[in-house]
Design an enzyme around this catalytic site. Structure first.
Site, PDB file in Angstrom:
ATOM      1  N   CYS B 155     -12.635 -41.402  -2.932  1.00 17.70           N
ATOM      2  CA  CYS B 155     -11.669 -41.044  -3.858  1.00 17.70           C
ATOM      3  C   CYS B 155     -12.186 -40.107  -4.939  1.00 17.70           C
ATOM      4  CB  CYS B 155     -10.888 -42.006  -4.727  1.00 17.70           C
ATOM      5  SG  CYS B 155     -11.677 -43.275  -5.228  1.00 17.70           S
ATOM      6  N   HIS B 254      -8.393 -40.483 -11.379  1.00 18.20           N
ATOM      7  CA  HIS B 254      -9.679 -40.323 -11.789  1.00 18.20           C
ATOM      8  C   HIS B 254     -10.010 -39.229 -12.323  1.00 18.20           C
ATOM      9  CE1 HIS B 254     -10.492 -43.887  -9.495  1.00 18.20           C
ATOM     10  NE2 HIS B 254     -11.313 -43.357  -8.455  1.00 18.20           N
TER      11      HIS B 254
END
Lengths: 363, 363, 363, 363
Positions: B155, B254
């Site tokens: 990710c 993120h």
């Protein structure tokens, strides 16, 4: 090194703000500083401190100051204090601090207004109290006998400049510093950061913070001219600094990820760096400043340390924690730094600066 | 570009885990994928999905799957599914996915086990679906007709590789990438990060994450040999990558701060970079993949954006947000990237990969 | 029940605030309401909405309103809008809303100023749109043809009054309601709660909130006099209400723990209560109000639900979630209620109220 | 009251867990308790404490215990300790504590296993150390000379029982207690609550917690039979208790909202209640127990206090904070209580219990 034989009266300007509250916490149990007066805005003046302050510290308001009558910040209100600690907001700090200096007070300021002044030391006490040597020149230029201003650095600068200085001392000049900060909400004061902006969020921007880091490092890590009248801003070894600053949902404690490059080739190894950081022992410690930490830089071996919640209260937040020292595929080394922004990053720095000045006879 | 004329049956392996739950959310309303079976560990097999899952999504468990009887992950349990989406944990994913491939299933995996396999594409669908061209070689080497494995990236890699690819496309090879991540807790699955570790805290370490970023970028940004049998790992233009990875108290999204340097001198200006990012239009979009975003890279002008809480749900998390594009005093440029780790950083990537494979006739 | 054959022009007063932003999000995709103008303070007037708003929603600012020129809140600025939705702060709402009513606008207000007015319905649309019957009297008393004010309730009241009403409908009057709230930060607007007050903390106090709950429940759950000119404030069956209000570090979604006692002996069992809550179907649903939820009250069987993060977005926050229905050792029953304070607790309530008024021909 | 003339050797069972770590923090600087051994599961036995513990305290691991070799929990491993503090998990605590008692150790346990035992005091040291009077009977029944078990209460019970006891002492029996808790994550141990469950969330359920509160209050607030062999469970004045328990995203500190009703009519006024709480002075204080607080109950006048983050560290968490004392429209009075679940709610209670036992000559 001995402590002064006497008590030293100190006043606090901006006493109701968050930095002022920290000054009160730290000074209420100080071995020789005695709070003689508290100063705030005119609308608080004349009232008992406990009635005007919104006390937001996790310790009780010290009994000794609860009923002190708050005074204004006019210079004639500071009485026989020898030292003034300033936690004033920058919108008023410039004028007030200038007036206090003119009135012959020794001003130790946490505000940013005079940090770039060419006569004023920007002093992180674990790093460059040697810059105090410019104070006689500051007084002379302004025709003062005792009055001067010494500032400490911005909180995010303070954390990283301690290990950077330790490394320059051990291995010579740094060439490049890249840093990404994750800064606690307390760094923005009160009310400061709205909760809707930071709960379950990160804000990748703090106004003017990156410029401060990039500029302040050079003044602090640089030296003085031989005649003690000018800062050299690290100009003999120009240093490139790049910062990304972020606000994270942490109450206290700034965490900063750094990559650095030394001038010297080959650079020191991670182990040499860790040894040098552990061995670092600074002037403020040698002089026995009571608020200085026992161990200025704590080096962690655990891979997931330092962490704000676990490490920020160590030694009352007066030291700096370093971890994850390892090689950097781009520059020489990567490391993580944690500092207590409300202590060594703010009020504690001013206080150690003042202790050092006392020890050196500058006050 | 048109959608398939037919429905495509898909199975989900690891259906009870957090990635599996995301697959269910996304596939339940998909225009042509139809969930034919759900697979999990033997202790869940034989029971209704709603009775074994700890559903932790902020949307209701879709009605269509509530009563599906969970099957084991044995290859003979996958029936006539054409595609298997794998959200398996890495401790079992290797064996299960290998068996599924051998049983002639097309496996789109979010697990890390095959990411470094020299026959398996590591594919971020907005970046390098061109790597699917190695699939015939993969099948041939293994003596398979239809079975293959395609993985998506970690990710934290996914978020940054999208703008990095857009920039390489516009301005030629990158020489250096420095990145500091602030990663959401959902990236660690469930139960994942203990709350005592992350509330009012940042953990400056995520096991193996830095190595993943440093390695995966080269495979994804690199090309294929002319005969479509080997990856070149960006070896024509070696790229130095350095990562600091942090876990922050954010649920999803993120945030990553990057500094980059181009090979080309002079480098593009911030404005040129912003223009190139905005103009980026990728193969998955051209092919009309229904889960691909309208705007692959959203460029922000507000100084304090992107932010996880405000930007992570845009276009169902299928795109990437970039902000604060500015000059870097050390490298060429600094920028901030936000990506939805649970969507484009995980399940959505697998799904767009599969849509692309369908569109290209690879499945 | 059918929707109106026509579009209805609506204006938003207080359009830049947090409630105003929610009105914009909800109304931008409404089947028949069309935003005709946005109104805010004089310093925003004359500028494009996108240039004056600090947009803090997790969805993009709708394109249709980005360039709308903001107008002042003077009544002559509202043009041919038929309805005004007010998200004004209470310090200005009183005067503005009164002027708008006098100028013959139908005002649906989320502000608290007129909630205690004896002519103004305090209306939670899933509960007491029957109170709209006082509107003719309101107009008549003030000599108006079309102008009136209808308010919705405080967010913490709204959540609990829905199940309380459902229970009174099924089992007759309630005698006692004890409630402890855990309220999200968004309930305080922006900047609202300082992060230093709420991160890693709970504040056991919200100014005037407990009084609001204790007072509003009686007005909402009570009836109208036979001649439709007076509220009875539940006076036929006096109800004792006691509230503890807390602010918790949650972005959206108020959770409330209740214990209740019915007048009727023996009281209904937990199972009967759950059945009644599930079966609850209200006037706004019957009339086909497009913003009303499909299922007004969702009853959870899982012991740890409802939860703010998982349930607040269900049906766009237009419904109410109830869980943990069980016997109370002191009163009759205990239960937990979750409502989206920013949707059914604020803007959505105003909008359904307006939809209901349209359906009933009151506007 | 004087401290013992001698040092007392103490062992800690469950030393690596979160309660065990707290015991170590508190006992490392204790005036007369000396840690003689640390005990944990067999897989830690034989290794240095610092190598097996995941130290999660915000203070450094005390030097004195870093290199202590961990022993197993077999009774023959406890050597010449006079007292064993147990922070064991309930799945092993029953067996281990029973064996230790049989081996003639004085066991002060934080575990729940023996709380309902009719021979074992359930003792909150600021409330009912008088229950120690059953210890001779406990020993006699079991044929022991020195071995016994004393438990402290569940953390959420402990906070409220202190002011409830103070009020019963001043105003006679309570008839009704209704409480809604907002409990910190540290109450669930480590790893405990997954961050995905609690960040930006509240969980309105803690397994068996409500039953514990409802049951434990009666045992603690009740008395002993005249022959000191039986607890009366408050049976002379049956008390109805109803609890709602919630987990909130707070690291330490349980906040609890209570409404109470006294038997006596008329009930005391809020001012009388505040005066009684302030004046409360307990046996553990009179006996000079060094870990007892100076002020057992701190009463706040500020409308928004107590708060977990600001008040949990006061007096090392050994006291209880009460605020918002006011009339309740349903029962008599409402108030808010804050207690440090990790201190007075856990390890500190065990330690004061042991200090009291020493002072009374029971050990």
């Amino acid at each position: 090194m001995s402590q002064p034989q006497r008590e030293v009266k100190v006043a606090i300007a901006g006493a109701t703000g968050t930095v002022g509250q920290r000054f009160i916490c730290l000074l209420s149990s100080h071995p020789y500083f005695r709070i003689s007066s508290l100063h705030a805005s005119p609308r608080s003046a004349g009232k008992a401190y406990k009635d005007v302050v919104k006390w937001k510290q996790a310790v009780r308001l010290p009994k000794g100051v609860q009923d002190l009558v708050v005074r204004s910040c006019d210079a004639d209100q500071f009485g026989d204090a020898e030292i003034v600690f300033s936690g004033l907001d920058s919108d008023v700090a410039g004028e007030v601090e200038e007036a206090l200096r003119k009135a012959e007070y020794a001003v130790f300021s946490n505000a940013g207004n005079f940090r770039r002044d060419p006569l004023v030391p920007l002093c992180v006490p674990l790093v460059n109290p040697s810059h105090f040597a410019i104070v006689p020149h500051q007084k002379q230029q302004l025709g003062l006998k005792k009055g001067f201003i010494i500032t400490n650095a911005n909180c995010s600068t303070t954390g990283i400049v301690v290990p950077l200085h330790a490394l320059e001392k051990a291995f010579g000049p740094l060439e490049t510093v890249m840093v990404t900060t994750m800064q606690a909400i307390s760094g923005a004061g009160y009310p400061g950061v709205p909760s809707l902006d930071i709960l379950d969020n990160v804000v990748p921007y703090i106004g003017k913070e990156e410029e401060k880091i990039e500029w302040e490092l050079a003044k602090i890590l640089g030296g003085l001219s031989d005649d003690m009248t000018e800062f050299d801003y690290h100009s003999k070894h120009p240093m490139k600094v790049s910062a990304h600053c972020n606000r994270v949902p942490v109450v206290d404690g700034h965490l900063e990820c750094m990559s650095i490059r030394f001038a010297r080739r080959p650079p020191p190894s991670p182990q040499q760096v860790k040894d040098a950081l552990k061995a670092f022992y600074c002037e403020a410690q040698k002089m026995g400043c009571p608020s200085a930490p026992q161990q200025a830089i704590v080096v962690h071996e655990a891979p997931d340390r330092p962490q704000p919640r676990l490490d920020r209260h160590d030694e009352n937040g007066a030291n700096v924690h370093v971890g994850r020292v390892r090689e950097c595929p781009v520059l020489d080394l990567k490391l993580v730094v944690l500092s207590s922004n409300v202590n060594i990053g703010a009020a504690t720095s001013s206080i150690i600066n003042a202790e050092y000045a006392i020890a050196k006879g500058i006050v």
